[in-house]
Design an enzyme around this catalytic site. Structure first.
Site, short mmCIF file in Angstrom:
data_model
loop_
_atom_site.label_atom_id
_atom_site.label_comp_id
_atom_site.label_asym_id
_atom_site.label_seq_id
_atom_site.Cartn_x
_atom_site.Cartn_y
_atom_site.Cartn_z
N LYS A 53 0.84 -1.20 0.00
CA LYS A 53 0.00 0.00 0.00
C LYS A 53 0.88 1.25 0.00
CE LYS A 53 -3.88 -2.37 2.15
NZ LYS A 53 -4.59 -2.82 3.35
N GLN A 97 -4.74 -1.51 9.59
CA GLN A 97 -4.81 -2.83 8.97
C GLN A 97 -5.54 -3.81 9.89
OE1 GLN A 97 -3.85 -3.49 5.85
NE2 GLN A 97 -4.26 -5.68 5.94
N ASP A 120 -10.90 3.57 4.03
CA ASP A 120 -11.38 2.18 3.93
C ASP A 120 -12.90 2.15 3.78
OD1 ASP A 120 -9.58 0.00 4.01
OD2 ASP A 120 -9.12 0.38 6.14
N1 GUN Z 1 -7.50 -6.42 5.94
C1 GUN Z 1 -7.87 -7.08 4.81
N2 GUN Z 1 -8.40 -6.24 3.90
C2 GUN Z 1 -8.37 -5.02 4.47
C3 GUN Z 1 -8.78 -3.73 4.01
O1 GUN Z 1 -9.30 -3.54 2.90
N3 GUN Z 1 -8.57 -2.71 4.89
C4 GUN Z 1 -8.03 -2.90 6.12
N4 GUN Z 1 -7.89 -1.83 6.92
N5 GUN Z 1 -7.65 -4.06 6.58
C5 GUN Z 1 -7.81 -5.12 5.75
#
Ligand code: GUN
Length: 296
Positions: A53, A97, A120
């Site tokens: 990311k 995350q 998100d």
């Molecule tokens: N863990 C798995 N997919 C995601 C996501 O799209 N965002 C976040 N914050 N954690 C994740």
């Protein structure tokens, strides 16, 4: 029939090149879009996702910072950390995350993020807005799926979309987005009886279960579009999806591979949502759709 392979990398590149132009424009106006990623604990897979990311942000000229916190971090400390990021004017998007280590409350942390920086789209305010078709930040994975379908010109209106998985991250928001696009939507999950029969009635099948090769070729209606959201690591280290790809390839009309399908799109939509948050903070009406700004 052999399915068309939907290339998430190509579609991602299309979106990212337009985002880059908008990032450049915003920088020239004095704002560099910034994303803060918080990762708690030492889950190896999450660390890889987080690094990807951050790298993606930098590749289009955005600022990013990664904050690794120990697994022993207390709830109050994590909330306080998020609140500092809320107050930081250089940060337009905040991502914590998930999943968090045991003992930490995912929901409480998500609610601590300012809804304006919740790229998100998981905050209750943004989830609620999604239900009434007005979320500024649709959750990245299901949003990426919609953008892939759109890019490929796959009709959605009037189609039966079946989603396997009812998570807050994928299944539920995916249902809302498909519904908005005019599909008839069925959400299946671990308690669904006769899952193969539901799958066989799908024109668009979205698998988000987290079990390797779970969906069999015989479950797929001939000519269906198959979207595989799963990313599973096999004992030999290879990645595979939730769908038995070799079998599905023979039944579907189009399919996303793993890796190289939905995965890159999730990150791209995160970039789009962060850019949109920065544009909004700078007083420009942001969009995640290339072509709408007149730049593409
Ligand atoms: N863990 C798995 N997919 C995601 C996501 O799209 N965002 C976040 N914050 N954690 C994740």
């Amino acid at each position: 029939m052999t399915a068309k392979i939907i290339n998430g990398k190509v579609i991602s590149d299309f979106f990212r090149s337009e985002y880059k132009l908008r990032v450049d424009r915003l920088i020239s106006q004095g704002t560099r879009p910034g994303l803060a990623v918080v990762i708690v604990g030492d889950d190896a897979a999450s660390q890889v996702y987080v690094r990807n990311k951050a790298k993606a942000c930098e590749s289009i000229g955005m600022y990013s910072e990664v904050h690794p916190l120990p697994a022993t971090t207390r709830q109050a400390a994590l909330t306080a950390f998020v609140e500092q990021l809320n107050a930081n004017p250089n940060i337009h998007g905040i991502l914590v995350q998930l999943p968090l280590p045991k003992g930490l409350d995912d929901r409480a942390v998500i609610e601590a993020i300012s809804a304006k920086k919740d790229v998100d789209g998981f905050h209750c305010a943004n989830m609620g807005a999604l239900v009434i078709d007005e979320s500024p930040y649709p959750p990245c994975t299901p949003y990426g799926v919609m953008k892939m379908l759109e890019y490929e010109g796959i009709p959605i209106e009037g189609r039966h979309a079946v989603i396997i998985g009812r998570s807050n991250i994928v299944g539920k928001p995916q249902a809302m987005l498909l519904l908005k696009a005019g599909a008839t939507v069925t959400i299946c999950h671990s308690k669904t009886q006769d899952l193969p029969a539901f799958c066989r009635s799908a024109d668009i099948l979205v698998a988000a279960v987290g079990r390797p090769n779970f969906v069999k070729g015989s479950w797929i209606k001939p000519g269906a579009v198959v979207i595989d959201v799963g990313i599973n690591r096999l004992p030999d280290g290879k990645l595979c999806g939730d769908v038995d790809y070799a079998e599905a390839l023979l039944a579907a009309s189009a399919i996303t591979p793993v890796p190289g399908g939905v995965g890159p799109m999730t990150i791209t939509m995160l970039l789009g949502n962060t850019l949109k948050a920065a544009e909004r903070a700078a007083g420009i009406a942001g969009t995640t759709d290339p072509g709408e700004t007149g730049l593409a």
